[in-house]
Design an enzyme around this catalytic site. Sequence first.
Site, PDB file in Angstrom:
ATOM      1  N   GLU A 271      -7.583  -6.936  -8.919  1.00 35.79           N
ATOM      2  CA  GLU A 271      -7.167  -6.597  -7.558  1.00 35.79           C
ATOM      3  C   GLU A 271      -8.378  -6.424  -6.641  1.00 35.79           C
ATOM      4  O   GLU A 271      -9.220  -5.552  -6.885  1.00 35.79           O
ATOM      5  CB  GLU A 271      -6.364  -5.295  -7.556  1.00 35.79           C
ATOM      6  CG  GLU A 271      -5.929  -4.866  -6.162  1.00 35.79           C
ATOM      7  CD  GLU A 271      -5.302  -3.478  -6.134  1.00 35.79           C
ATOM      8  OE1 GLU A 271      -4.567  -3.178  -5.182  1.00 35.79           O
ATOM      9  OE2 GLU A 271      -5.548  -2.694  -7.086  1.00 35.79           O
TER      10      GLU A 271
ATOM     11  N   GLU B  11       2.921   1.354  -2.799  1.00 34.55           N
ATOM     12  CA  GLU B  11       1.753   2.177  -3.123  1.00 34.55           C
ATOM     13  C   GLU B  11       1.219   2.804  -1.844  1.00 34.55           C
ATOM     14  O   GLU B  11       0.164   2.434  -1.347  1.00 34.55           O
ATOM     15  CB  GLU B  11       0.680   1.334  -3.817  1.00 34.55           C
ATOM     16  CG  GLU B  11      -0.415   2.198  -4.440  1.00 34.55           C
ATOM     17  CD  GLU B  11      -1.551   1.377  -5.033  1.00 34.55           C
ATOM     18  OE1 GLU B  11      -2.039   1.756  -6.109  1.00 34.55           O
ATOM     19  OE2 GLU B  11      -1.953   0.369  -4.416  1.00 34.55           O
TER      20      GLU B  11
END
Length: 264
Positions: free
Chosen positions: A146, A243
């Site tokens: 990521e 998130e």
Amino acid sequence: MTRLAANLSMLFPEHDFLDRFAAAADAGFRGVEYLFPYAFEPQELRTALDDNGLSQVLFNLPPGDWEAGERGLASLPGRESEFRDSVIEAIRYAEALDCPRLHAMAGLLPPEADAATRAAHRETYIANLRFAAGELAKVGKTLLIEPINGRDMPGFFLQRQDHAREVLGWVGADNLRVQFDIYHCQITEGDLIRNLEIQFPHIGHVQIAGVPERHEPDSGEVNYPALIERLESLGYDGWVGCEYRPAGETRTGLVWGRAYGLTP
């Protein structure tokens, strides 16, 4: 239909962690993710999932000493043995929780890293990801990397989408994919729909949050309905992880999710 997963490290902080599973299910979520499971025994988490009809969709490999500021081991020279141990431990949890994907955080470069230091981190990163991807392939799991913005995480080794594609090419593993976090991409690069389209063949998971405050995705500067519509038109059938840090009580802030099956 877009499938939303609640990130239990951030959502429902009104509850103790194990109680957040029930709160997420009651709000209409059918999947959950979180940073780390390792403070609990796998069976405790398995029970929380099963009791609430939830799927575990993602968690991270152990990150090193999180409290001391470490943010992953994958690119850290000299920590290869610890990284390999972390992969085995993460797989133990993933097997118990039927979790199909694991994220390996890249880790931080030292301040004022020179070219030689960056090269050492790159070579370590490639070797470690090859090892992790190989171990995860044996059990049918996907490894994720990521890009994370350098404002929230100064010095993070992997920050840009084009760098992530380079890493995928260097590693050469079929089960290595990109965790495309729209919040981080907007802060680092912007041009979200174009970046999404270019990265789409490599995406294994998507995460969302409002920019710049990382609150609900209906606040801030990103047009999430347009992005989710584009994701759907591209054929994305994975989970979208929520998130973000709620601006207030989590359930009250879920009004944005009514269109995707949530119940504020």
